[in-house]
Scaffold this motif. Structure first.
Motif, short mmCIF file in Angstrom:
data_model
loop_
_atom_site.label_atom_id
_atom_site.label_comp_id
_atom_site.label_asym_id
_atom_site.label_seq_id
_atom_site.Cartn_x
_atom_site.Cartn_y
_atom_site.Cartn_z
N ASN A 199 0.92 -1.13 0.16
CA ASN A 199 -0.07 -0.11 0.03
C ASN A 199 0.81 1.21 0.01
N GLU A 200 2.11 1.12 0.36
CA GLU A 200 2.91 2.50 0.71
C GLU A 200 4.32 2.10 0.08
N THR A 218 -0.81 -1.96 -7.96
CA THR A 218 -2.31 -1.57 -8.16
C THR A 218 -2.76 -0.90 -6.84
N HIS A 219 -2.53 -1.50 -5.69
CA HIS A 219 -2.99 -1.00 -4.29
C HIS A 219 -2.20 -0.04 -3.73
N TYR A 258 -1.08 3.46 -2.50
CA TYR A 258 -1.87 4.62 -2.30
C TYR A 258 -1.18 5.80 -1.91
N GLN A 259 0.38 5.44 -1.63
CA GLN A 259 1.18 6.48 -1.16
C GLN A 259 2.39 6.29 -1.44
N ILE A 289 -0.40 8.36 -8.35
CA ILE A 289 -0.48 8.09 -7.10
C ILE A 289 0.02 9.32 -6.23
#
Length: 408
Positions: free
Chosen positions: A126-127, A173-174, A176-177, A203
């Motif tokens: 995610n990051e 894809t996932h 977010y940061q 992003i």
């Protein structure tokens, strides 16, 4: 007439042979108690899933004053209620807050399921934080990066082609940061190419930069304009802060300040500036040095007051039980290309590899930081408060000491 004690579905019960703890995540009430043999027996029965959070009360047990007080406190703190029913079939039922977790990755790996691909692992990323070089830091700041997001002392930079390849070959894809942490970003050979590359992924990007020179910040902003990027600036001193703040307040850019706190003087100054300049999006990050452990004990360590004032949901508690939200889903990339799941542990690999393979190594590792919860470490594993405490932090991993609290 038969009496029953029913705990509410939003109530958690944790206990050991000496102490116990109720927490209602809906009412935000907490009740700790000593565990006598009788109370311990009732706690065991209550937590038996087959009883559905409802057990009968023995009339003889009501002769025990401490037990009566325990029952009374359960109702007063809105943990549950006592019912009287004439017939057994009228017995109430409740649904205890039990986490229904499927260890999907482990199950598929165990069964060698060929359909479990990088798509599934990608959900766990995610990051991403890229640490750039630029200049060497003062000795006192060398280990800050292991505690908080802070520049890594290194003169060389990670090549743009390595960054591009790592992002292109990995399933992000996932994500977010993306964070860029740098001493001197203007020294990067192709800074415009870097910015264009990152913007192309749509992003959110945050640049963590030193707030030591307003002219430097002006040049950075001229490059980042119209990119919808955010900058976070490390406070250096009042003079540079005032000049930079005067410039930024009229700029069309999302920005915030980071105050690194080493002592009470730093804390007082940060609070003063935040109030005086009405600063928003401000971070106050304590940092450990060789001489401020007493400051940490007084201001950073978790206390019973912190626990009593906690406002946790069921989801918060379930997360605390199975994963470390300080690290889960986050990859850290140093200027030499090594990739970490936690900068206080060994590298998972390098940017020459697929990020999904690196994630697989982190998740499957017995000592995974992503899955390091209070239940797995000493002395927290024996503490009834462990599920209400924040997960093990970078400070604890840095010190290799997992009891930064005043509870035990």
């Amino acid at each position: 007439m038969k009496e029953y004690i029913e705990l509410y579905p939003d109530t958690f019960l944790w206990f050991n042979r000496s102490t116990g703890l109720f927490y209602n995540c809906k009412e935000k009430t907490i009740f700790n108690f000593g565990c006598s043999d009788l109370i311990y027996k009732y706690c065991v029965s209550i937590n038996d899933p087959t009883n559905l959070y409802v057990i009968s009360l023995d009339e003889i047990d009501r002769q025990d004053p401490s037990f009566l007080l325990w029952i009374d406190q359960i109702e007063k703190n809105k943990m549950g209620v006592v019912y009287s029913k004439e017939r057994e079939e009228e017995k109430p039922i409740s649904f205890p807050p039990i986490l229904n977790l499927r260890n999907e990755i482990e199950e598929f790996e165990l069964n060698n399921n060929k359909y479990y691909s990088s798509i599934n692992y990608a959900e766990c990323l995610n990051e991403m934080s890229f640490f750039f070089g630029g200049e060497e830091l003062p000795v006192g700041e060398l280990d800050y990066y292991k505690q908080v997001l802070y520049p890594f002392s290194y003169r060389s930079f990670l090549e743009l082609n390595d960054i591009r390849s790592f992002l292109q070959t990995s399933n992000i894809t996932h994500v977010y940061q993306i964070n860029i942490i740098c001493n001197d970003l203007l020294r990067y050979a192709d800074i415009k190419g870097l910015v264009q590359l990152l913007v192309s992924y749509a992003i959110p990007i945050t640049y963590y930069l030193q707030g030591r020179n307003v002219d430097y910040i002006k040049r950075i902003i001229s490059i980042l304009k119209d990119t919808n990027s955010r900058i976070k600036l490390y406070f250096f001193d009042i003079e540079n802060f005032k000049k930079t703040q005067d410039y930024l307040k009229d700029c069309d850019i999302n920005y915030g300040w980071i105050f690194l706190i080493k002592n009470e003087e730093d804390l007082f100054l940060s609070e003063k500036l935040i109030c005086e300049y009405n600063l928003e999006q401000t971070d106050i990050w304590p940092v450990l040095t060789n001489s401020n452990i007493d400051f940490f004990k007084e201001n950073v360590y978790t206390s019973l007051d912190d626990i009593d004032n906690a406002s946790l949901t069921k989801q918060n508690i379930f997360c605390n039980q199975v994963l470390n939200t300080n690290y889960w889903g986050h990859l850290f990339i140093l200027p030499d290309g090594r990739v970490y799941g936690n900068l206080n542990t060994k590298p998972l690999g390098t940017v020459k590899e697929d990020a999904m393979e690196l994630i697989k190594r982190e998740i499957k590792a017995p000592d995974s930081s992503w899955k390091c919860t209070r239940k797995k470490i000493v002395p927290c594993k024996e503490c009834v408060y462990r599920n209400l405490c924040p997960p093990p932090s970078g400070y604890e991993f840095y010190l290799n000491t997992f009891n930064l609290c005043m509870i035990r």
